[in-house]
Structure formats: structure tokens, C-alpha cells
Design a protein around this motif. Structure first.
Motif, PDB file in Angstrom:
ATOM      1  N   LEU A  13      -2.301   6.411  -1.776  1.00 46.24           N
ATOM      2  CA  LEU A  13      -2.323   5.020  -1.997  1.00 46.24           C
ATOM      3  C   LEU A  13      -2.621   4.371  -0.476  1.00 46.24           C
ATOM      4  O   LEU A  13      -2.535   4.763   0.724  1.00 46.24           O
TER       5      LEU A  13
ATOM      6  N   GLN B 253      -0.048   9.240   5.850  1.00 43.71           N
ATOM      7  CA  GLN B 253       1.150  10.372   5.914  1.00 43.71           C
ATOM      8  C   GLN B 253       0.752  11.769   5.636  1.00 43.71           C
ATOM      9  O   GLN B 253      -0.592  11.886   5.488  1.00 43.71           O
TER      10      GLN B 253
ATOM     11  N   GLU C 298       1.297   7.539   0.903  1.00 40.09           N
ATOM     12  CA  GLU C 298       0.411   6.540   1.337  1.00 40.09           C
ATOM     13  C   GLU C 298      -0.548   7.142   2.506  1.00 40.09           C
ATOM     14  O   GLU C 298      -0.088   8.195   3.022  1.00 40.09           O
ATOM     15  N   LYS C 299      -1.729   6.495   2.758  1.00 38.93           N
ATOM     16  CA  LYS C 299      -2.638   6.965   3.704  1.00 38.93           C
ATOM     17  C   LYS C 299      -1.870   7.176   5.071  1.00 38.93           C
ATOM     18  O   LYS C 299      -0.981   6.220   5.362  1.00 38.93           O
TER      19      LYS C 299
END
Lengths: 115, 113
Positions: A115, A17, A14-15
Motif C-alpha cells: 500500500l 517496508q 506499506e511501501k
């Protein structure tokens, strides 16, 4: 002769991270490259190493990307924090010589989806 | 700085027909030219390269390319394609000095049975 090894082959995060990619070049190859290949585009150089020194990192987004090749052999590329636009295939390549006539040998790439 | 233009993003062709994939480069100095092929979910593989000498270069899998300095082109050709040639093809250039390989955007060759 073993080729350029990369891992992982696929990564979904995920963005915001972080993620790290590893590359082991062909034995004896002094020069190592990391390229970013966004879907529908040609590979773009991120960073070039000669042994454990950086030759060119002018296109590396240094606020979020970092790379190292501490012992002049394998290398790690890190992204922290990841953005949606970092979704791409990260290709590692190596070559025997520093001179420009040398062929680059590519690994199979690490596909990152953010994502 | 040097750059590479691949004029066609997609090229469909029937099996056993000839094909030409176009590549033009821009540079004010002499360059080394390369064609790489990328099969699905694989890395890039060198097809052929031009460093110096004969302007007609032969590579693997029956491909060849011709360096034309006056037209700054390095078009890739094959007289008869096979289904297995379906892949993405990248033209790339390096300067004579120690500079990185600069790629074009690629041409997707689709061979139709």
C-alpha cells in the motif's frame, strides 16, 4: 505425499517496508523455483535453485529482492524495501530433477499487497 | 528465447459445450509443452504435458491437447465442459536444455450454467 508448503498466504505492508516468504518443497526435490505472478499475467521466474546453489537469477531485481536456500531444502524470499509494483502472488515450485522434462509442483502462493 | 502466446484472455462457454483454448509458442529448437490450471486462490496444477512421441496428449479431467510443430501450436480442448472447469489456464514451454518454465499470460475459462 505432502505438497509444496508456503507461508504466509496473505501479507499486507506499506511501501518501503520489508517482507519475507517461506517455502518448503516436496521432500527429495532438488530443484526449487520462485515465481512472481502479477494480476492478469502469467507467472514469471524470479530465481531457480539446484540444491542450495543458484541456477538462474537473471530476472531477480537484486537491488531489493534476495533469496536463499541454505541447507538445500526450504527457502526464503525477501523483499526490502517493497514498492507498489511488487504487489503480486509469489509462487514457490519444486521438481524432482534438473532436466527440463520434469513437472513443476506448485504451492498455493503468498499474496502480497503493498500500500 | 522462447515465448508463449495465449490468444484469448477470456473464454465464456455454456456448460456441456466443447471448448478450445489456443496456445502458440516461438522457439528455434525443440521444446517441451505444458498446460497448467489454476483454480481461485490455489496454486498451479499440471493438466498435461508433451515431451515427445504422440502429438495428441490426454490429461486429467477430460482435457487433451495436440502438438502441431508446423504451426507451433499446442491448443487445449475438452469436448464437454462442466461448471467445475471454471479456472485460469496457462500454457507453458521449456527448452530441451535446463531452462526455466516460461508461461503465457493465461486464459480465463468461464463455464455458464
Amino acid at each position: 505425499e505432502a505438497g509444496v508448503a508456503q507461508s504466509p498466504r496473505y501479507k499486507i505492508i506499506e511501501k518501503r517496508q520489508s517482507v519475507a516468504f517461506w517455502c518448503n518443497p516436496i521432500s527429495g526435490h532438488a530443484t526449487l523455483y520462485w515465481y512472481q505472478q502479477i494480476l492478469g499475467q502469467g507467472p514469471k521466474l524470479l530465481i531457480q535453485f539446484q540444491n542450495n546453489g543458484v541456477v538462474d537469477d537473471s530476472q531477480l531485481p537484486k537491488d531489493r529482492f534476495s533469496a536463499e536456500r541454505l541447507k538445500g531444502v526450504d527457502s526464503t524470499l525477501k523483499i526490502q524495501p517493497a514498492k507498489l509494483e511488487d504487489s503480486a502472488v509469489y509462487l514457490c515450485a519444486s521438481s524432482l530433477e534438473r532436466v527440463s522434462s520434469g513437472e513443476l509442483f506448485f504451492g498455493e502462493g503468498s499474496r502480497l499487497t503493498v500500500l | 528465447a522462447q515465448s508463449v502466446t495465449q490468444l484469448d484472455s477470456q473464454v465464456p462457454v455454456f456448460e456441456e459445450a466443447p471448448v478450445e483454448l489456443r496456445c502458440n509458442y516461438s522457439s528455434s529448437v525443440s521444446v517441451y509443452l505444458f498446460w497448467y490450471v489454476q483454480y481461485p486462490n490455489q496454486g498451479l496444477q499440471l493438466l498435461l504435458k508433451y515431451l515427445s512421441g504422440s502429438t495428441l496428449v490426454k490429461g486429467i479431467n477430460g482435457f487433451e491437447a495436440e502438438f502441431n510443430k508446423s504451426q507451433t501450436s499446442f491448443h487445449l480442448r475438452k469436448p464437454s465442459v462442466h461448471i467445475s472447469d471454471t479456472a485460469e489456464y496457462f500454457c507453458a514451454v521449456r527448452l530441451s536444455g535446463n531452462t526455466p518454465l516460461v508461461f503465457g499470460k493465461g486464459t480465463r475459462l468461464s463455464v455458464i450454467a
